[in-house]
Every structure is written in structure tokens, then in C-alpha cells.
Design a protein around this motif. Sequence first.
Motif, PDB file in Angstrom:
ATOM      1  N   GLU A  57     -19.640 -28.846   3.080  1.00 55.98           N
ATOM      2  CA  GLU A  57     -20.178 -28.774   4.433  1.00 55.98           C
ATOM      3  C   GLU A  57     -20.904 -27.464   4.696  1.00 55.98           C
ATOM      4  O   GLU A  57     -21.660 -27.352   5.670  1.00 55.98           O
ATOM      5  CB  GLU A  57     -19.048 -28.972   5.448  1.00 55.98           C
ATOM      6  N   ASP A  58     -20.676 -26.482   3.835  1.00 56.99           N
ATOM      7  CA  ASP A  58     -21.333 -25.186   4.009  1.00 56.99           C
ATOM      8  C   ASP A  58     -22.733 -25.155   3.422  1.00 56.99           C
ATOM      9  O   ASP A  58     -23.442 -24.159   3.573  1.00 56.99           O
ATOM     10  CB  ASP A  58     -20.488 -24.088   3.367  1.00 56.99           C
ATOM     11  N   VAL A  59     -23.123 -26.211   2.736  1.00 59.18           N
ATOM     12  CA  VAL A  59     -24.441 -26.268   2.103  1.00 59.18           C
ATOM     13  C   VAL A  59     -25.159 -27.517   2.585  1.00 59.18           C
ATOM     14  O   VAL A  59     -24.606 -28.626   2.523  1.00 59.18           O
ATOM     15  CB  VAL A  59     -24.328 -26.294   0.567  1.00 59.18           C
ATOM     16  N   SER A  60     -26.388 -27.343   3.049  1.00 59.07           N
ATOM     17  CA  SER A  60     -27.208 -28.493   3.417  1.00 59.07           C
ATOM     18  C   SER A  60     -28.345 -28.617   2.417  1.00 59.07           C
ATOM     19  O   SER A  60     -28.850 -27.607   1.901  1.00 59.07           O
ATOM     20  CB  SER A  60     -27.766 -28.344   4.837  1.00 59.07           C
ATOM     21  N   PHE A  61     -28.732 -29.845   2.155  1.00 62.76           N
ATOM     22  CA  PHE A  61     -29.772 -30.119   1.166  1.00 62.76           C
ATOM     23  C   PHE A  61     -30.980 -30.766   1.831  1.00 62.76           C
ATOM     24  O   PHE A  61     -30.852 -31.493   2.825  1.00 62.76           O
ATOM     25  CB  PHE A  61     -29.234 -31.049   0.078  1.00 62.76           C
ATOM     26  N   ASP A  62     -32.147 -30.504   1.246  1.00 63.45           N
ATOM     27  CA  ASP A  62     -33.346 -31.213   1.683  1.00 63.45           C
ATOM     28  C   ASP A  62     -33.377 -32.628   1.117  1.00 63.45           C
ATOM     29  O   ASP A  62     -33.985 -33.516   1.703  1.00 63.45           O
ATOM     30  CB  ASP A  62     -34.599 -30.453   1.245  1.00 63.45           C
ATOM     31  N   GLY A  63     -32.732 -32.829  -0.033  1.00 66.73           N
ATOM     32  CA  GLY A  63     -32.642 -34.161  -0.621  1.00 66.73           C
ATOM     33  C   GLY A  63     -31.438 -34.924  -0.102  1.00 66.73           C
ATOM     34  O   GLY A  63     -30.593 -34.391   0.635  1.00 66.73           O
ATOM     35  N   ARG A  64     -31.361 -36.185  -0.505  1.00 65.61           N
ATOM     36  CA  ARG A  64     -30.263 -37.067  -0.086  1.00 65.61           C
ATOM     37  C   ARG A  64     -29.706 -37.817  -1.290  1.00 65.61           C
ATOM     38  O   ARG A  64     -30.437 -38.102  -2.245  1.00 65.61           O
ATOM     39  CB  ARG A  64     -30.754 -38.084   0.944  1.00 65.61           C
ATOM     40  N   SER A  65     -28.435 -38.152  -1.222  1.00 66.03           N
ATOM     41  CA  SER A  65     -27.814 -38.908  -2.308  1.00 66.03           C
ATOM     42  C   SER A  65     -28.537 -40.236  -2.521  1.00 66.03           C
ATOM     43  O   SER A  65     -28.951 -40.903  -1.564  1.00 66.03           O
ATOM     44  CB  SER A  65     -26.342 -39.159  -1.995  1.00 66.03           C
ATOM     45  N   LEU A  66     -28.640 -40.612  -3.779  1.00 65.74           N
ATOM     46  CA  LEU A  66     -29.275 -41.878  -4.136  1.00 65.74           C
ATOM     47  C   LEU A  66     -28.279 -43.031  -4.218  1.00 65.74           C
ATOM     48  O   LEU A  66     -28.691 -44.172  -4.451  1.00 65.74           O
ATOM     49  CB  LEU A  66     -29.990 -41.731  -5.482  1.00 65.74           C
ATOM     50  N   LEU A  67     -26.996 -42.764  -4.034  1.00 67.23           N
ATOM     51  CA  LEU A  67     -26.014 -43.840  -4.176  1.00 67.23           C
ATOM     52  C   LEU A  67     -26.206 -44.955  -3.158  1.00 67.23           C
ATOM     53  O   LEU A  67     -26.049 -46.137  -3.519  1.00 67.23           O
ATOM     54  CB  LEU A  67     -24.594 -43.277  -4.097  1.00 67.23           C
ATOM     55  N   PRO A  68     -26.538 -44.687  -1.890  1.00 64.04           N
ATOM     56  CA  PRO A  68     -26.826 -45.807  -0.984  1.00 64.04           C
ATOM     57  C   PRO A  68     -27.977 -46.682  -1.470  1.00 64.04           C
ATOM     58  O   PRO A  68     -27.965 -47.903  -1.284  1.00 64.04           O
ATOM     59  CB  PRO A  68     -27.163 -45.109   0.336  1.00 64.04           C
ATOM     60  N   MET A  69     -28.944 -46.073  -2.140  1.00 61.73           N
ATOM     61  CA  MET A  69     -30.051 -46.843  -2.696  1.00 61.73           C
ATOM     62  C   MET A  69     -29.581 -47.687  -3.880  1.00 61.73           C
ATOM     63  O   MET A  69     -29.982 -48.848  -4.035  1.00 61.73           O
ATOM     64  CB  MET A  69     -31.176 -45.897  -3.123  1.00 61.73           C
ATOM     65  N   VAL A  70     -28.721 -47.102  -4.701  1.00 63.05           N
ATOM     66  CA  VAL A  70     -28.183 -47.844  -5.843  1.00 63.05           C
ATOM     67  C   VAL A  70     -27.389 -49.054  -5.361  1.00 63.05           C
ATOM     68  O   VAL A  70     -27.470 -50.151  -5.948  1.00 63.05           O
ATOM     69  CB  VAL A  70     -27.294 -46.925  -6.709  1.00 63.05           C
ATOM     70  N   ARG A  71     -26.623 -48.873  -4.288  1.00 61.02           N
ATOM     71  CA  ARG A  71     -25.800 -49.969  -3.762  1.00 61.02           C
ATOM     72  C   ARG A  71     -26.603 -50.997  -2.979  1.00 61.02           C
ATOM     73  O   ARG A  71     -26.086 -52.069  -2.638  1.00 61.02           O
ATOM     74  CB  ARG A  71     -24.707 -49.395  -2.861  1.00 61.02           C
ATOM     75  N   GLY A  72     -27.833 -50.686  -2.665  1.00 59.98           N
ATOM     76  CA  GLY A  72     -28.662 -51.600  -1.889  1.00 59.98           C
ATOM     77  C   GLY A  72     -28.528 -51.424  -0.402  1.00 59.98           C
ATOM     78  O   GLY A  72     -29.088 -52.201   0.370  1.00 59.98           O
ATOM     79  N   ASP A  73     -27.812 -50.381   0.043  1.00 65.81           N
ATOM     80  CA  ASP A  73     -27.654 -50.129   1.473  1.00 65.81           C
ATOM     81  C   ASP A  73     -28.904 -49.493   2.071  1.00 65.81           C
ATOM     82  O   ASP A  73     -29.149 -49.602   3.280  1.00 65.81           O
ATOM     83  CB  ASP A  73     -26.450 -49.214   1.726  1.00 65.81           C
ATOM     84  N   VAL A  74     -29.657 -48.793   1.270  1.00 64.98           N
ATOM     85  CA  VAL A  74     -30.897 -48.136   1.688  1.00 64.98           C
ATOM     86  C   VAL A  74     -31.994 -48.584   0.729  1.00 64.98           C
ATOM     87  O   VAL A  74     -31.807 -48.550  -0.488  1.00 64.98           O
ATOM     88  CB  VAL A  74     -30.749 -46.594   1.655  1.00 64.98           C
ATOM     89  N   ALA A  75     -33.129 -48.995   1.265  1.00 63.51           N
ATOM     90  CA  ALA A  75     -34.204 -49.500   0.407  1.00 63.51           C
ATOM     91  C   ALA A  75     -34.954 -48.377  -0.282  1.00 63.51           C
ATOM     92  O   ALA A  75     -35.352 -48.513  -1.448  1.00 63.51           O
ATOM     93  CB  ALA A  75     -35.178 -50.338   1.231  1.00 63.51           C
ATOM     94  N   SER A  76     -35.152 -47.254   0.410  1.00 68.63           N
ATOM     95  CA  SER A  76     -35.977 -46.198  -0.148  1.00 68.63           C
ATOM     96  C   SER A  76     -35.785 -44.926   0.647  1.00 68.63           C
ATOM     97  O   SER A  76     -35.430 -44.962   1.832  1.00 68.63           O
ATOM     98  CB  SER A  76     -37.456 -46.612  -0.112  1.00 68.63           C
ATOM     99  N   HIS A  77     -36.002 -43.792  -0.005  1.00 74.26           N
ATOM    100  CA  HIS A  77     -36.202 -42.545   0.714  1.00 74.26           C
ATOM    101  C   HIS A  77     -37.680 -42.469   1.090  1.00 74.26           C
ATOM    102  O   HIS A  77     -38.405 -43.460   0.957  1.00 74.26           O
ATOM    103  CB  HIS A  77     -35.763 -41.361  -0.127  1.00 74.26           C
ATOM    104  N   ALA A  78     -38.131 -41.329   1.573  1.00 72.94           N
ATOM    105  CA  ALA A  78     -39.497 -41.207   2.100  1.00 72.94           C
ATOM    106  C   ALA A  78     -40.525 -41.699   1.084  1.00 72.94           C
ATOM    107  O   ALA A  78     -40.528 -41.267  -0.070  1.00 72.94           O
ATOM    108  CB  ALA A  78     -39.784 -39.763   2.473  1.00 72.94           C
ATOM    109  N   SER A  79     -41.388 -42.586   1.536  1.00 72.46           N
ATOM    110  CA  SER A  79     -42.393 -43.163   0.646  1.00 72.46           C
ATOM    111  C   SER A  79     -43.713 -42.406   0.695  1.00 72.46           C
ATOM    112  O   SER A  79     -44.620 -42.692  -0.084  1.00 72.46           O
ATOM    113  CB  SER A  79     -42.634 -44.640   0.989  1.00 72.46           C
TER     114      SER A  79
END
Length: 467
Positions: A320-342
Motif C-alpha cells: 500500500e506504500d507504493v503506487s504503480f502507473d501500471g496495473r495487474s494483468l490478472l483480471p485480463m487473464v481471467r476475462g474480467d477486464v477486456a483490455s488496458h488502455a488501447s
Amino acid sequence: MPARRNRKPNIVLLGIDSLRRDHMSCYGYSRLTTPHIDRFAQESALFEQTFSAYIPTTSAYASMLTGQDVFTTQVVALRHKGPLRPEVKTLPELLREEGYATTCVGFTGNPSSRGFDKYIDYPSWGSWNEGRSPKAQSLNEVALPELDRLLRKRDPFFLFLRHMDPHSPYLPPAPYERMFYHGNEFDKRNKSMEPVMDFKPFRDFFASWMPPGVTDKDYIIAQYDGAVAYMDAAIQSIFTALEARGLAEDTIVVINGDHGETLYDHDCYFDHHGMYEPTLVVPLIIRYPGKVPAGVRVKGYNQHKDLVPTLLDLAGIEREDVSFDGRSLLPMVRGDVASHASEFYITECTWMRKHGWRTPNWKLIVALEPDFHFKPPVELYNLIEDPEEAINLAEAQPEIVAELKRRMDAWIAQREAETGLPNPIYNQPGWHGDPNIDYFTSSQQAYDTLHIGDPTQAARLQSRSRE
């Protein structure tokens, strides 16, 4: 050795320099260049739209190893001056705080490789006079003993392997040098290598490792493909070692490229500058049995900055002390998220200083100073109708140029406001390595100034920062 699920997983990251995604058979290439990685991919999640947004090596790895974009890292140039910002935490630094032992093989001295416990080098260059170059086997000869050392420590480990096949010089050993070529590379009727050897900034470097008198560009491309195949065979030794040591089930294994390679594309011969598709698109394949489904092909867009959040997510590490500009790809792998920024911001500061904006349909490239290829200051390509980026539509479609510039400028302003930092692509005097010139004022000046003379000089540029 039995599985040890009561501890955090090991992480092995294979960063493969200059690997073109479209020259890997698991990504659809007609030549069988990566049979071992193909089999690995069947046990993994393979990402079809991963991009290296910040070209070249130093800036790409800065994003890959921090989870941050170019505004946060402030690393945009190959010859980055000084260290990585101390405010930015690297993956090895984060993992060390979680009890990991960390080792970096083949990336000593670069600002983007900060934070490892141990650094190991190996012979990763060559020349025609030195003969065929077993780079990948040289890596194995130091990496496999280090794997055993890390295993004896009984702590979770992070092993980063920077592969230098298929980075130039392309000198794969037998039988790979003839695997994909059966013609006559010295046929004097073939003139395809003339423009390559006429390009003054690189011709001395090319002459140092290409066969004297070579006339056929397809032979050099076949050497690149041979280097990919050779690397693939050597990487199988890493996979086998993990299995033999009982580590396969407890180890996250990642294959990622720092950037692609231009071969005979866009006059950027046998190098990795420019922001054309062969350089921007990279492979990403992740295996972690039981946590990453096998045989999944993920179609959504993602970038290097998403890798660190993904690895921490897979390892069950919350910071929680570190924030990232990127996001985990696991929701995409699971099919919960279709894509990050296109659509996203792209930069290059290798042999040219440019930036741009890429959408699924369009790519805008804007030069911040004249380049040594004498290219126009603004380029616009329709990626759907012209995937080879052969037709510059900047003059014909000024309204599209204006709209993409508006989006790019809005993103730059947003990120500058969010970070409180300037866009680093604007502030790179002497980025090209000449201490007497801040920025080029003409393409002729750039052409006459820039030069690689030999593999040693090239190795120094690619591996180490310029203070």
C-alpha cells in the motif's frame, strides 16, 4: 524437492533483448524459430498485444522493472545520465523487502537495473573476426550455477536473465547460421545490401560482424532468425533446470522483450530505433502453474509498466506504500477486464528523439529534432489499412494529426500535473553522446555526427549509462 506453497513463489524473468514478436512461431511466424518457447506458451498465458512504449533498452527496462511510466521514472534515453530516481522503487528492491534473494545476469551498470543483491556478467557480444557467438550458452554457464546457489539459500528468489540473442551482432553458432537460409549470400546480382552498407552512421559496425562482401539482406534476416532459434534452444536448459530441481510448480517464469527490432524496415536497418511496429510490439508470456491458466491467449492491450503489478499480484504481495502507473494483468487473464488502455503515449531517444501517440487505428510520430534518416518531422499511419506503415498520411489527413496531437498533449499535461515532473523527452541535451552538441539542428548534422564503429563501442552504449 517437494513443493513449498507455504512460502512466496520464486520469480525468473527472462528479458530478451531485441526480440521481434512477429518472428516467433508461437506468435504466428512461418519459420519454426521458437519450438521450446512455443511449448512453454502452451503451459502459460500468452499476451498478444504487449507494447514497449518507451524505446530503447534503458527506458524500456526502467518501466519493466518498476511498474512506472516514463514520467515517473524520468528515464527516456538510451544514454540516461545519472542514476534512476531514488523515489522510484525497483522490483528487486521491493522483493528484497519481502525476503527475496535477487540476482541480475547480464545487465550490470545500467541505471534501470538498480537494486539487485548480486550482478553477474557473461560474454554477450562478438564480431566476424571472433567467430560465431554463443551468447545464450554463455548466459547459461553462469545462470545455472547461480540458480543452484539461490536454491541452497532456501529463501524465495528473483533471478533476472537478460538474453542478448538476438541483439546484433547476429552471429548464431552452427547449425543455426544456415537453418533458415540456403541461397548464395554473395550473389553479385543481388543489390539489397547496398543501402545498408551505404548508411554511414552504422556501416562500420555492420562491416565488423557481417560477412565481408555479403549482398543479400535475406541472409542477414536469416541470421537474426537463427539467433532467435539458438536462444530458444538455450532457454530450454533453463526450463529443464527448474523442472529437475523441483522448482517448476513454485516459480513464476516470465518471457518478455525489452523492444523489438527493425531488420530491413523503414531504413532503420538491423537495429531497434524508430517507433514503428517491429520495435514497439514485444512478446509477453507468463507461466505459474495453478495460478495462471495454461494455454490462454490474452488479446487486450498492455505495456511494460503492467509487469511489476502483475508479478506482485501473483506472488500475493500487497504494498500500500507504493503506487504503480501500471496495473495487474490478472483480471485480463481471467476475462474480467477486456483490455488496458488501447491508446497510449510512445517515445524514442536512441538515435532519434521523437514522441507520438498510438491508437488501435492510428499512429502519430512527431520529431523533436531532425533525424539522421532525413524523415519528415511528422508521420501519420493508418494501422488498419496500412499495417506496414508504408504510407505517411500526415499531409493528406491534417485533421487526424491535429486530433492525435491534442490527445497526446492532453496526456502529457495530465501526467506532468500528476507527477509534478516535466516530460523527460523534452529535456535530453546530449542524448546522442556527443558532448559538444545539445540537439541536432539538421538531418545532415545528425547523419554526419552519429556513428557506431565496432561491437565494443556498441556494447558500451547498450549496456551502460553515460554519466
